[in-house]
Design an enzyme around this catalytic site. Structure first.
Site, short mmCIF file in Angstrom:
data_model
loop_
_atom_site.label_atom_id
_atom_site.label_comp_id
_atom_site.label_asym_id
_atom_site.label_seq_id
_atom_site.Cartn_x
_atom_site.Cartn_y
_atom_site.Cartn_z
N ALA A 26 0.80 -1.21 0.00
CA ALA A 26 0.00 0.00 0.00
C ALA A 26 0.84 1.27 0.00
O ALA A 26 0.33 2.34 -0.32
CB ALA A 26 -0.94 0.00 1.21
N GLY A 29 6.27 -0.34 -3.83
CA GLY A 29 6.30 -1.55 -4.65
C GLY A 29 7.71 -1.85 -5.08
O GLY A 29 8.61 -1.02 -4.96
N HIS A 251 -2.60 -12.45 -2.96
CA HIS A 251 -2.72 -11.62 -1.77
C HIS A 251 -1.36 -11.66 -1.11
O HIS A 251 -0.86 -12.73 -0.78
CB HIS A 251 -3.80 -12.17 -0.83
CG HIS A 251 -3.98 -11.35 0.40
ND1 HIS A 251 -4.67 -11.79 1.50
CD2 HIS A 251 -3.54 -10.10 0.72
CE1 HIS A 251 -4.67 -10.87 2.44
NE2 HIS A 251 -3.98 -9.83 1.99
N ASP A 252 -0.76 -10.52 -0.89
CA ASP A 252 0.63 -10.49 -0.45
C ASP A 252 0.87 -11.30 0.82
O ASP A 252 1.93 -11.91 0.98
CB ASP A 252 1.14 -9.05 -0.30
CG ASP A 252 0.24 -8.15 0.51
OD1 ASP A 252 -0.68 -8.65 1.18
OD2 ASP A 252 0.45 -6.92 0.47
N ASN A 311 -6.42 -8.84 11.38
CA ASN A 311 -5.66 -7.63 11.06
C ASN A 311 -5.41 -6.85 12.34
O ASN A 311 -6.34 -6.59 13.11
CB ASN A 311 -6.44 -6.74 10.10
CG ASN A 311 -6.34 -7.19 8.67
OD1 ASN A 311 -6.38 -8.39 8.40
ND2 ASN A 311 -6.25 -6.25 7.75
#
Length: 488
Positions: A26, A29, A251-252, A311
């Site tokens: 987020a 990269g 999904h990372d 999370n």
């Protein structure tokens, strides 16, 4: 703290293969070139670039056009770096954060820049979704932790979806590279629209919410080939048209957990970055009412595993503080802040790092001070005290979450693995060992990209075996630090 041994990497040609990992978080990269040979993995970062949300068309959105341009630049750099060693990129894998998507028309054009999960638009949609699908019913099927920005709530804000398809961020990148539309399964599991038991789309949810049944492209599993590069993409990157794009744990966190260097099954993990993803790896989802009440999520992992996690707030709190301080002309080195924080006595004030008040960008130091004050505590003056408050709060949150996961799943964890950027933060690792009462093994830092590369390598036959074999390769290739709870 102790350092675990690591194996050397063979310096010759890599018969095992060369793989490009596009790994986007987020806030930043990167494109990383992974070379597999002789039971080890060598990782080379060939391109880094910033990422972040912008105010576009009245909302917080991702500048996807700029993001994709950086991906192409990185893939070109990967091809060049491989070529300098007489090698060719075997395949490309893509992972990003979850839940966000772009809407694509039948002609293949992106209708608008994708919204960010940090935009507030989905908050008002929660009640509308729950009127049609009660939270208990949702959880019994999708097993998903309630977060106001989950894809299911974002989609409920869209004015019209007929004739459009929603492509999750890594699938959108793969589509532009190959022209093939697919939805990778681990990321699909974060939408709230996937059945956690069957691994298929929950058709009744689409009907209840009035969503088109073909809103998402067909599912694809990690290790399957999406397609090969379009001629235009091959020209822009300098890679051969025959270069494959392979689905990974897109999904990372799915890729990061695949690279957790665990020796045994009973481990807890913390994928620590902008967010902290804290939990256990299980063979089956936990869909009990107690699990829902504790707000745990059941997300898909590589090889059909379940990532049972919650999370927890992450290093976003720290990075936002640094951004605010920099705007005020104060730019201390992070190492100095951490050293100062480590020197403070234990027992200082804590905040709830999961509080929605910390989700949006803004003046984070002021919000932290306000939260501490609202709890009736006192925070010392200065950035160092704020840093210590953040790290103490994260460690305490990690400990609570791991204890809850163990209780709800009935599975004890013998060790805690911290991977990702937070594994470099020795103070956070020490505080986590102290808070959990368990040894903490830190590393690798680039776990997400490494998991991405290993799934590609296995698809190409350069690596064989299950997750245990992949993790053995991680242990052989990377330095790992161990923090004993009794020594902190």
């Amino acid at each position: 703290m102790s350092t675990l041994p690591t194996a050397d990497v063979d310096g010759g040609l890599f018969a095992g293969g060369v793989f490009a990992a596009v790994d986007i978080g987020a806030s930043s990269g990167r494109v990383i070139l992974g070379r597999i040979s002789a039971g080890t993995a060598e990782m080379e970062t060939v391109h880094r670039f910033p990422n972040g949300v912008l105010e576009i068309d009245g909302g917080l959105r991702w500048d996807f056009n700029a993001l994709f341009a950086e991906v192409l630049t990185g893939l070109a750099a990967a091809g060049k770096a491989a070529g300098e060693r007489g090698q060719t990129v075997t395949s490309i894998g893509i992972d990003t954060w979850a839940v966000d998507y772009g809407l694509v028309a039948a002609a293949g054009n992106l209708t608008a820049q994708p919204y960010s999960y940090r935009d507030e638009r989905s908050r008002a949609a929660v009640a509308r979704v729950h009127e049609k699908l009660e939270p208990a019913r949702l959880y019994a099927t999708n097993g998903l932790q309630f977060l106001q920005f989950n894809t299911i709530y974002q989609l409920a804000t869209e004015p019209g979806l007929d004739g459009l398809q929603a492509l999750l961020m890594p699938d959108l990148i793969a589509f532009l590279l190959t022209g093939v539309r697919r939805t990778e399964a681990t990321n699909a599991s974060t939408t709230g629209l996937l059945d956690a038991t069957t691994g298929e789309w929950a058709a009744e949810f689409f009907t209840a919410l009035g969503l088109p049944e073909d809103l998402f492209p067909p599912l694809i599993q990690p290790g399957e080939t999406v397609g090969t590069l379009l001629p235009g993409m091959a020209e822009r990157t300098g890679l051969p048209v025959a270069t494959k794009v392979v689905a990974v744990g897109s999904h990372d966190t799915a890729s990061a957990v695949a690279a957790v260097p665990a020796r045994r099954e009973n481990f807890a993990y913390i994928s620590s970055g902008t967010w902290s993803l804290v939990g256990l790896e299980l063979k089956h989802p936990v869909l009990t009412e107690a699990s829902r009440a504790a707000n745990f999520t059941n997300e898909g992992g590589v090889d059909g595993t379940t990532r049972y996690l919650r999370n927890v707030g992450g290093l976003w709190l720290l990075s936002e503080c640094q951004r605010t301080w920099a705007a005020e002309g104060f730019r201390p080195e992070l190492t100095d802040l951490l050293a100062g924080a480590a020197a403070l006595p234990p027992g200082g004030p804590q905040i709830n790092p999961d509080d929605p008040a910390f989700i949006a960008p803004g003046n984070m130091p002021d919000r932290i001070r306000a939260a501490v004050g609202a709890a009736g505590a006192v925070l010392r003056d200065g950035p160092v005290a704020i840093v210590r408050c953040i790290l103490d709060s994260l460690a305490a949150g990690y400990a609570r979450t791991i204890a809850d996961a163990e209780r709800l799943a009935g599975v004890p964890a013998d060790v805690v693995h911290i991977v990702g950027g937070g594994s470099q933060n020795k103070l956070l690792c020490r505080l986590t060992a102290q808070a959990t009462g368990k040894p903490v093994i830190a590393g690798p830092v680039e776990a997400t990209a490494l998991g991405n590369v290993l799934v590609q390598a296995r698809a190409a036959g350069a690596v064989t075996g299950g997750l245990g074999a992949l993790r053995e390769l991680v242990r052989a290739s990377h330095r790992l630090d161990r923090f004993e709870a009794a020594l902190v």
